[in-house]
Design a protein around this motif. Structure first.
Motif, PDB file in Angstrom:
ATOM      1  N   THR A 102      -0.482   2.950  -4.879  1.00  0.00           N
ATOM      2  CA  THR A 102      -0.968   2.421  -6.158  1.00  0.00           C
ATOM      3  C   THR A 102      -1.760   3.464  -6.920  1.00  0.00           C
ATOM      4  N   GLY A 103      -2.403   4.377  -6.182  1.00  0.00           N
ATOM      5  CA  GLY A 103      -3.250   5.374  -6.818  1.00  0.00           C
ATOM      6  C   GLY A 103      -4.612   4.847  -7.235  1.00  0.00           C
ATOM      7  N   LEU A 104      -4.880   3.560  -7.009  1.00  0.00           N
ATOM      8  CA  LEU A 104      -6.157   2.979  -7.400  1.00  0.00           C
ATOM      9  C   LEU A 104      -7.262   3.507  -6.480  1.00  0.00           C
ATOM     10  N   VAL A 150       2.536  -8.032 -16.422  1.00  0.00           N
ATOM     11  CA  VAL A 150       1.512  -9.001 -16.025  1.00  0.00           C
ATOM     12  C   VAL A 150       0.967  -8.693 -14.639  1.00  0.00           C
ATOM     13  N   VAL A 151       1.712  -7.873 -13.890  1.00  0.00           N
ATOM     14  CA  VAL A 151       1.318  -7.434 -12.552  1.00  0.00           C
ATOM     15  C   VAL A 151       1.481  -5.914 -12.498  1.00  0.00           C
ATOM     16  N   LYS A 152       0.476  -5.209 -12.020  1.00  0.00           N
ATOM     17  CA  LYS A 152       0.554  -3.753 -11.940  1.00  0.00           C
ATOM     18  C   LYS A 152       1.183  -3.272 -10.635  1.00  0.00           C
ATOM     19  N   GLY A 180       3.020   4.825   3.081  1.00  0.00           N
ATOM     20  CA  GLY A 180       2.573   4.944   1.696  1.00  0.00           C
ATOM     21  C   GLY A 180       1.917   3.714   1.117  1.00  0.00           C
ATOM     22  N   ALA A 181       1.828   2.629   1.872  1.00  0.00           N
ATOM     23  CA  ALA A 181       1.245   1.395   1.350  1.00  0.00           C
ATOM     24  C   ALA A 181      -0.279   1.443   1.371  1.00  0.00           C
ATOM     25  N   GLY A 182      -0.888   0.764   0.418  1.00  0.00           N
ATOM     26  CA  GLY A 182      -2.328   0.569   0.443  1.00  0.00           C
ATOM     27  C   GLY A 182      -2.671  -0.518   1.442  1.00  0.00           C
TER      28      GLY A 182
END
Length: 263
Positions: free
Chosen positions: A11-13, A154-156, A201-203
């Protein structure tokens, strides 16, 4: 002092490793929750953001939680990332509400419309499937539906709250940006799967990281403290450290715990 942050996978968040689980402002009608007045919810939610926490997790079936987030934090929406869940319903059952899940397009579209309306936002940063089995997810085309919502803006990012035996299948699919997984010193069965998901690669969002609450919380606290005592974990406490603080310290020490949601 600013709170430590981690990158939430692909996600990069940049999220604070200490997140907030907003189930705790759900009210008494859902799963034996504690009473929560409007004033208490206002104080709690703004204290979360004031403390520097920038990740809040909720769900469409967490009672008053989404409504309170909208009521008290809508004006601060740019200060935190917001994750919710879908597949949920709440059905009146006298002195409480039942929360059956329905994995249909109609219900999930209702979920996201209801969630964004209550939280007074145009989008959520993460929308997670709320613990469906893998067969249902595949049969009902739920990943395609989440990606449709992602394309609509509506969803990131899309995610899944899951446990074994379905979690390993979901990781192999390599389609979810985020996984929410239970884990603590008293519940380590997903330890290696957390690593596997992160390396793909998943958060990683850890739930239950402080043993799912104190005794009497209605979420299975008593049996977990019995496990704590049987394992003699008191021997590992630092001077003046509570059991809850130790469990949180343990959870945060997992190298792939990007954030953990604590009530």
């Amino acid at each position: 002092m600013s709170l430590p942050k981690r990158t939430l996978g692909r996600t990069g968040l940049e999220v604070t490793q200490l997140g907030y689980g907003a189930m705790e402002v759900r009210g008494r009608r859902i799963w034996g929750g504690r009473p929560c007045t409007d004033e208490q919810a206002d104080t709690i939610l703004n204290a979360v953001v004031d403390s520097g926490i920038n990740f809040i997790d909720t769900a469409n079936d967490y009672g008053k939680s989404e409504m309170y987030i909208g009521q008290f934090l809508a004006s601060r929406r740019d200060e935190f990332y917001l994750a919710t869940k879908c597949g949920c319903t709440m059905q009146f059952a006298g002195d409480h509400d039942e929360t059956p899940h329905y994995w249909t397009r109609e219900n999930i579209m209702r979920n996201i419309a209801d969630s964004t309306m209550k939280m007074r936002t145009d989008y959520v940063d993460i929308l997670q499937l709320h613990n469906p089995d893998a067969e249902t997810t595949e049969k009902n085309g739920l990943v395609d539906l989440l990606n449709e919502l992602k394309d609509a803006g509506v969803v990131k990012h899309i995610g899944c709250s899951s446990t074994s035996p379905h979690l390993a299948t979901y990781i192999d699919w390599n389609v979810f940006d985020v996984f929410q997984i239970p884990y603590s010193a008293l519940e380590r069965r997903h330890e290696n799967l957390i690593t596997q998901a992160a390396e793909a690669g998943a958060g990683i969002i850890i739930r239950g990281g402080v043993a799912r609450g104190e005794p009497g919380s209605g979420l299975g606290g008593e049996d977990r403290w019995a496990i704590f005592e049987k394992a003699n974990l008191d021997e590992l406490l630092e001077d003046g450290e509570s059991r809850t603080a130790f469990l949180l310290r343990f959870t945060l020490s997992h190298p792939h715990c990007h954030t953990t949601i604590v009530g």
